[in-house]
Design a protein around this motif. Structure first.
Motif: not given
Ligand SMILES: Cc1cc2nc3c(=O)[nH]c(=O)nc-3n(C[C@H](O)[C@H](O)[C@H](O)COP(=O)(O)O)c2cc1C
Length: 289
Positions: A41-42, A93-96, A101, A123, A144, A146, A172, A271
């Motif tokens: 997922y990550i 960056a936001p990670l949902g 993890f 997120s 961030q 949604y 986003t 975003k």
């Molecule tokens: C595990 C995971 C969860 C993510 N969750 C969100 C989220 O909740 N909201 C959002 O706008 N982007 C989310 N993203 C996108 C990231 O914020 C980011 O835009 C994207 O990973 C690209 O950046 P990177 O190339 O550094 O990974 C997520 C990405 C990953 C990998």
């Protein structure tokens, strides 16, 4: 003998967070710590991961053009972003669902951002509340968005973020539904976030060999299974099991940006602008009216 002892030491000691020297080392550590479904997922991207590969390739194309034969006793990497000095031009960056993890999830990441003098973006799909983040971190905090739960819920969420001193909003616009993340589909990852513990049964073989992760996840599960800042009237925090439907209902249009602008007095970042045409559309007075 000395060589084999060294090899033994390297094998058992090489991979700790303290010894990690780059992102790839951290990636390997993560792979060892969490079950495959969580790691994928990550680590994974959508469909054939063409965009993911292309993003990595594009980064590798960026090279520094050094000015040599100059003395630089001190490098200054500080940069001012939205009125705050950051130690580095980096924003997390936001990670949902980060609590999946590790139980400290968003809290630990925001704390680390504060310690390093950079900003943190929370997120919408966070297991921790705005006030918990604000109490734990010295970082400039961004939120961030949604449109989970619909306009009234979003307006209440934004008011709550403001009360906790969140400084900027990142809306986003490139997620009109859950992505076809093939690794998650194969692993059945959404079921891991299911409402019932029985949904975890298919993951037993992956989880049993990650006892540390499993213990943390099981103890934290009740909180981690909800998104603390999306409060559905009469129901409470949005369950993580509803995330896919929630994303389907969260389509953002140019018209939405207008009411979001009225609901959020601070800076707004959009975003997910992927084309020059969309960037131009954003900069026209009509889209900002
Ligand atoms: C595990 C995971 C969860 C993510 N969750 C969100 C989220 O909740 N909201 C959002 O706008 N982007 C989310 N993203 C996108 C990231 O914020 C980011 O835009 C994207 O990973 C690209 O950046 P990177 O190339 O550094 O990974 C997520 C990405 C990953 C990998």
């Amino acid at each position: 003998m000395g060589g084999s002892r060294e090899a033994f030491r390297l094998f058992f000691c090489a991979m700790t967070v303290q010894r990690a020297v780059n992102i790839d080392d951290l990636r390997k550590l993560a792979q060892r710590r969490v079950p495959r479904a969580v790691f994928d997922y990550i680590d994974g991207g959508a469909d054939g991961e063409v965009t993911l590969r292309e993003n990595c390739r594009a980064w590798e194309e960026i090279l520094f053009r050094p000015r040599n034969a100059v003395a630089t006793p001190q490098c200054d990497t500080r940069v001012n972003v939205l009125g705050r000095d950051l130690a580095l031009p980096v924003i997390l960056a936001p990670l949902g669902s980060s609590r999946m993890f590790h139980p400290t999830g968003e809290l630990a990441a925001a704390k680390a951002a504060g310690n390093e003098g950079i900003a943190y973006t929370l997120s919408t799909f966070s297991g921790y509340s705005f006030s918990e983040l604000a109490a734990a971190s010295t970082a400039p905090l961004w939120y961030q968005l949604y449109l989970a739960g619909g306009r009234e819920v979003v307006e209440a969420t934004l008011a709550s973020a403001l009360r906790s001193n969140f400084k900027a909003l990142a809306v986003t616009i490139d997620t009109n539904g859950p992505g076809m993340r093939e690794r998650d589909f194969r692993n059945g990852a959404p079921q891991l976030m299911g409402k019932s513990l029985f949904a975890m049964l298919p993951f037993t073989s992956q989880v049993i060999v990650r006892p540390k992760w499993a213990a943390g996840f099981l103890m934290d599960r009740r909180e981690a299974m909800h998104y603390a800042n999306v409060i559905i009237p009469g129901k409470g925090p949005l369950p993580a099991a509803d995330v896919q439907n929630s994303l389907r209902d969260s389509v953002v249009t140019w018209a939405d940006l207008k009411w979001i602008r009225r609901a959020w007095p601070g800076p707004i970042l959009v975003k997910g602008v992927s084309t020059g045409d969309d960037a131009l559309a954003l900069s026209t007075p009509a889209s900002r009216a």
